[in-house]
Structures are given as C-alpha cells and as structure tokens.
Scaffold this active site. Sequence first.
Site, short mmCIF file in Angstrom:
data_model
loop_
_atom_site.label_atom_id
_atom_site.label_comp_id
_atom_site.label_asym_id
_atom_site.label_seq_id
_atom_site.Cartn_x
_atom_site.Cartn_y
_atom_site.Cartn_z
N HIS A 104 0.32 -3.07 9.51
CA HIS A 104 -0.95 -2.64 10.11
C HIS A 104 -2.03 -2.54 9.04
CE1 HIS A 104 0.71 1.04 8.39
NE2 HIS A 104 -0.56 1.40 8.26
N HIS B 274 -6.97 -3.52 4.27
CA HIS B 274 -5.79 -4.23 3.77
C HIS B 274 -4.58 -3.95 4.66
CE1 HIS B 274 -5.15 -0.14 2.49
NE2 HIS B 274 -3.86 -0.43 2.47
P1 2AM Z 1 -1.86 2.07 3.93
O1 2AM Z 1 -2.97 2.01 4.91
O2 2AM Z 1 -2.24 1.58 2.60
O3 2AM Z 1 -0.63 1.36 4.38
C1 2AM Z 1 0.44 6.41 6.97
O4 2AM Z 1 0.74 7.02 5.77
C2 2AM Z 1 -0.57 5.31 6.78
O5 2AM Z 1 -1.83 5.85 6.41
C3 2AM Z 1 -0.20 4.31 5.72
O6 2AM Z 1 -0.39 3.06 6.27
C4 2AM Z 1 -1.09 4.64 4.55
O7 2AM Z 1 -1.49 3.63 3.69
C5 2AM Z 1 -2.27 5.32 5.19
N1 2AM Z 1 -2.71 6.44 4.35
C6 2AM Z 1 -1.98 7.47 3.90
N2 2AM Z 1 -2.75 8.35 3.23
C7 2AM Z 1 -4.01 7.85 3.24
C8 2AM Z 1 -5.25 8.28 2.69
N3 2AM Z 1 -5.37 9.42 1.99
N4 2AM Z 1 -6.33 7.49 2.88
C9 2AM Z 1 -6.24 6.34 3.56
N5 2AM Z 1 -5.09 5.88 4.10
C10 2AM Z 1 -3.98 6.62 3.94
#
Ligand code: 2AM
Length: 218
Positions: free
Chosen positions: A69, A149
Amino acid sequence: GQLEGTSLPLFFGWFLLSPAKEKICCTSMDFLKTLDTLEAFKKHLNDFTQEADKEVDLEQYFKSKGPLHCTTKFCNYGKEDGAKEYAQNPAVREFYGSVSELSLSALFVTPRTVGASVALTEEQLLLWPADAEKEVEGASSLPLGSRAHVTLGCAEGVEPVQTGLDLLEILAVQQGGQKGELVEEMELGSLSYYGEGRWLLSLREPIRTPACFSSVYG
Ligand code: 2AM
C-alpha cells in the site's frame, strides 16, 4: 457521515490490487536479485554489512511488511496530529473506497528499507496531507507528494515508517544538486548510487497498478 461515531483508523492509504500487486513483488525481488550481483554494489557492500568479504543476499535481508500500500495519513487511531481533520476532509470522504491508478516511478534501496516511489496525480494529491514532507531536514521544500511510496521490505528491526524517510533523504540529496553516480543501465531503467548505501532505479516505464483508497484499523 460514515466516519462519524467510529474511531479513527491506524492509517489511510491506497491498497494495491491483484494481479498488479503480485507482479510488483516479483519485479522488486528480481531487482534485488540483480542488484546484489553487480560489481558496483559489491564495491559498496560495507554499507550493508560490517563483516569484510561477507556476501549479502538482499532477498533475505529485507522482510516484507503486510499488504502492499501507499500510506496517505498515519492516524494511529487518532493520536497523531491532524488525524481527525484528515478523516473529516471532504476529499477523503468522497474518495473513500474508490479505485484509482498508482504510478510507480522508481525503486530504491537503502541499508534499512526497499520501496517504490509513487508519482501522484492532481486528484490523488487531494488526499495527501500538507505536512507529510516536513519531517526530514532538508526535505521540507520538496513538492507535495514527494514522500509517496510503497514499502516493499524492511531490514531486521526496522519499522516501515523509515521507507518514506529514506526516500525523502534521497530526494533531498538530489535537490541539493547531487546527481548520483550513474552506475548501470538496467532493463528496468537507470541505476544510480547516492552514497551511504542509497540506490535508486529510475524506471524507464512507470509501473501502473490499480489501488483502492481505504484504511486499516488493525
Ligand atoms: P509506510 O507507509 O512507509 O509503509 C502502518 O504502520 C503503516 O503506516 C505503515 O505502512 C507505515 O509506513 C505507516 N507509518 C507508520 N508510522 C508512520 C508515521 N509516523 N508517519 C507516516 N507513516 C507512518
């Protein structure tokens, strides 16, 4: 409205649909398989391992993290700044559950993460939080949506939030005028090295995939 009276999700994002999703996994595996055989990669192997002469199997090095995702807003069930406002944004309500096409423009690898950068359309940018690019020093002047991304894998002990930070870091280096060292023309595109274990493959043809805008409560 549908979001009223319910608690906020862990995050909102676009969820890649099959069969494009499986194809992207394969493309990413193939890329990793090729990357760690390149002389240029071996030359910089110490970015990935402290042990001299040790080989790195990138396919094993990175572990995949749940469904593919592109996160738009991390809400952490409402604990994150702006979570409630985001969920109430009319565009978020309007597009919730809708399918659009994501365009993946590059693959990148660092000692921490592997991911694909997403080139958002004007319409998709309506769902992008205004402050997403502000977290990394030197990246706050990058265009809106630069952080978009898909996390393809993380090294042991690394949280997926790192993938977007790694992408912003590479883009900040690029914006600072450093072109990266062009290493190789591959079938998929041009591979450049940005130092400190940061590799970027600019795709010749973007990979397009349908994706559904939704959320995870997990
Ligand atoms: P990702 O988008 O890089 O994959 C659940 O943890 C999702 O939320 C993951 O997909 C993660 O990274 C994203 N995520 C976790 N913490 C975050 C943050 N502080 N800011 C933005 N995205 C975050």
